[in-house]
Design an enzyme around this catalytic site. Structure first.
Site, PDB file in Angstrom:
ATOM      1  N   LYS A   9       1.161  -1.172   0.083  1.00 27.27           N
ATOM      2  CA  LYS A   9      -0.015   0.043   0.065  1.00 27.27           C
ATOM      3  C   LYS A   9       1.132   1.193   0.011  1.00 27.27           C
ATOM      4  O   LYS A   9       1.509   1.160   0.887  1.00 27.27           O
ATOM      5  CB  LYS A   9      -0.992  -0.132   1.079  1.00 27.27           C
ATOM      6  N   GLY A  11       2.822   4.384   0.730  1.00 26.42           N
ATOM      7  CA  GLY A  11       2.630   5.262   1.929  1.00 26.42           C
ATOM      8  C   GLY A  11       2.623   4.658   3.260  1.00 26.42           C
ATOM      9  O   GLY A  11       2.733   5.206   4.289  1.00 26.42           O
ATOM     10  N   CYS A  12       2.507   3.374   3.272  1.00 23.05           N
ATOM     11  CA  CYS A  12       2.416   2.471   4.589  1.00 23.05           C
ATOM     12  C   CYS A  12       3.600   2.653   5.085  1.00 23.05           C
ATOM     13  O   CYS A  12       4.781   2.120   4.500  1.00 23.05           O
ATOM     14  CB  CYS A  12       1.782   1.124   4.197  1.00 23.05           C
ATOM     15  N   LEU A  13       3.740   2.844   6.555  1.00 23.64           N
ATOM     16  CA  LEU A  13       5.108   2.928   7.058  1.00 23.64           C
ATOM     17  C   LEU A  13       5.743   1.727   7.180  1.00 23.64           C
ATOM     18  O   LEU A  13       6.851   1.462   7.146  1.00 23.64           O
ATOM     19  CB  LEU A  13       5.073   3.608   8.492  1.00 23.64           C
ATOM     20  N   THR A  16       7.359   0.502   4.309  1.00 23.98           N
ATOM     21  CA  THR A  16       8.479   1.181   3.797  1.00 23.98           C
ATOM     22  C   THR A  16       9.821   0.497   4.495  1.00 23.98           C
ATOM     23  O   THR A  16      10.775   0.144   4.147  1.00 23.98           O
ATOM     24  CB  THR A  16       8.550   2.362   4.096  1.00 23.98           C
TER      25      THR A  16
END
Length: 141
Positions: A9, A11-13, A16
């Protein structure tokens, strides 16, 4: 080094952090947007990421519709689960990972380490639970 197809997804931290671990371990990552992938055109491929895991484990427990009680993974058949995920891909447990013909849903650190290898010092880290959910539960990050 492994070639890893990573469905995230954007932008999912956690995604990342997961990608950083994979890159840090020397893997080459090809990133795909899980939410815009045309799963409707390849239902069998989506299903193949979940193996013989219980249907409830196919889902992202942090998905808004699950948290609101609008979707109950415990009560779904395989076909209902796949249909729900195609209609609302945020329901899919992430990331979806593929390497050397093997597919997997989620990022269990020990499982990924045993499969393709990760850098040392990652054992026991929770890289699946949404950081917002952990904060709400009182965990300090």
């Amino acid at each position: 080094m492994a070639l890893v197809y990573f469905y995230e997804k954007p932008g999912c931290l956690n995604n990342t952090r997961q990608k950083q671990l994979l890159v840090g371990a020397g893997h080459l990552i090809i990133v795909h947007d899980l939410l815009s992938e045309p799963w409707r055109n390849d239902v069998a491929r989506l299903r193949s990421f979940f193996h013989n895991r219980p249907v409830a484990e196919w889902f992202n427990p942090s998905a808004p519709r699950i948290k609101q009680g609008l979707v109950n993974p415990q009560m779904m058949s395989e076909s209902q689960a796949i249909a729900a995920m195609i209609d609302d891909p945020i329901l899919i447990r992430r990331p979806l990972i593929e390497s050397d013909g093997i597919r997997w849903a989620g990022f269990d650190v020990e499982q990924v380490d045993a499969w393709i290898g990760l850098s040392s010092g990652v054992a026991g880290r929770d890289l699946e639970t949404c950081t917002r959910d952990r904060r709400q539960a009182g965990e300090h990050l």
